[in-house]
Design an enzyme around this catalytic site. Structure first.
Site, short mmCIF file in Angstrom:
data_model
loop_
_atom_site.label_atom_id
_atom_site.label_comp_id
_atom_site.label_asym_id
_atom_site.label_seq_id
_atom_site.Cartn_x
_atom_site.Cartn_y
_atom_site.Cartn_z
N SER A 277 0.78 -1.06 -0.04
CA SER A 277 -0.05 -0.05 0.03
C SER A 277 0.76 1.14 0.04
CB SER A 277 -0.84 0.01 1.21
OG SER A 277 -0.12 0.11 2.28
N CYS A 278 1.98 1.06 0.30
CA CYS A 278 2.82 2.29 0.39
C CYS A 278 4.29 2.09 0.01
CB CYS A 278 2.64 2.90 2.06
SG CYS A 278 3.78 4.41 2.21
N GLY A 279 4.66 2.35 -1.13
CA GLY A 279 6.05 2.17 -1.47
C GLY A 279 7.21 3.16 -0.85
#
Length: 282
Positions: free
Chosen positions: A114-116
């Protein structure tokens, strides 16, 4: 590879009636990306298009700029303890003449689906100087009507979402609204990397005459990936972050959020939006 979805038995309750049935779920597995044999990052992704994902990730890191930078991309044999190949470790080998950036900053190599951005050591580390500055000459111009049609076109192209309801998507559209490519993944940033990686391998960078449409919100990292690929317009169905707006303003990216029906907010780069001169501004 046949691992995009998996089946699980669920207990279903509908209006008081209870039953059991198989349900189709989107698969999520880790992918380790290695650069010339050295581990660089791990991301949780939906299996499939792994080579494109790895290539696109390295475009956003400033490592790759053209197909000629890549010697080959392979799955690492013997990735499991018993020597079997899990197809969850990819090694990108660069060509002898490729210029690599200096990876001296400490970094947490784990990135979530969900959050690189969680994989960056600091905010400064993601402000990478792009090899493809946004340079759409003549400037790309899009109408609000064209933008308004993109979410439905993206949704119609989401084949796995139809079966699972659990995937994000990213799509590239031409300046006339033609769908050029679409990728799905549990992570929006992975879906964008798959798009950019395929464009790199096809010799399509920079993507200077395209529009990037993403499901969900527009994070700083998605804006950065658009900028690194030379994409002039990023549109999202939900809100952008403040850092995404700041980056868009700094780099000349047109950033559109809350694209729903005929409504939208333009946060930066409004010069590319072809408004009627008679349309009142409030």
């Amino acid at each position: 590879m046949g691992r995009v979805t998996e089946r699980r038995k669920v207990l279903r309750i509908r209006d008081g009636a209870v039953s059991t049935r198989p349900d189709t779920l989107v698969a999520e597995e880790p992918l380790e990306i290695r650069l010339n044999g050295k581990p660089l990052a791990i991301t949780m992704r939906t299996p499939g298009d792994d080579f494109a994902l790895a290539a696109g990730f390295l475009v956003s890191e400033g490592v790759l700029a053209a197909a000629s930078d890549v010697r080959n991309i392979v799955y690492c044999a013997g990735a499991a303890a018993d020597g079997s190949n899990t197809y969850n470790v990819v090694d990108v080998r660069t060509s002898p003449g490729a210029t690599l950036p200096d990876f001296t900053l400490e970094r947490n190599v784990y990135t979530s689906s969900s959050c690189g951005l969680c994989g960056k050591a600091s905010l400064d580390a993601v402000r990478t100087t792009t090899r493809w500055p946004i340079a759409d000459t003549p400037p790309l111009r899009v109408t609000p009507g064209l933008l308004a049609a993109l979410p439905d076109r993206l949704r119609a192209a989401q084949r796995v979402f139809e079966r699972t309801g659990g995937l994000h998507a990213a799509a590239l559209f031409g300046e006339d609204g033609e769908l050029l490519d679409v990728r799905e993944d549990v992570g929006r940033h992975n879906a964008v990397d798959k798009l950019v990686g395929r464009a790199l391998r096809d010799g399509g960078l920079p993507l200077s005459r395209t529009i990037l449409m993403v499901s969900g919100r527009a994070s700083f990292e998605l804006a950065q990936k658009a900028v690194m690929a030379g994409i002039p317009v990023l549109a999202a169905v939900s809100a952008p972050s403040s850092l995404a707006v700041d980056l868009a303003a700094e780099t000349g990216l047109t950033l559109v959020g809350f694209l729903r029906g005929s409504s939208m907010n333009v946060y930066a780069g409004e010069d590319r939006i072809a408004l009627r001169e008679t349309a009142p501004r409030t």
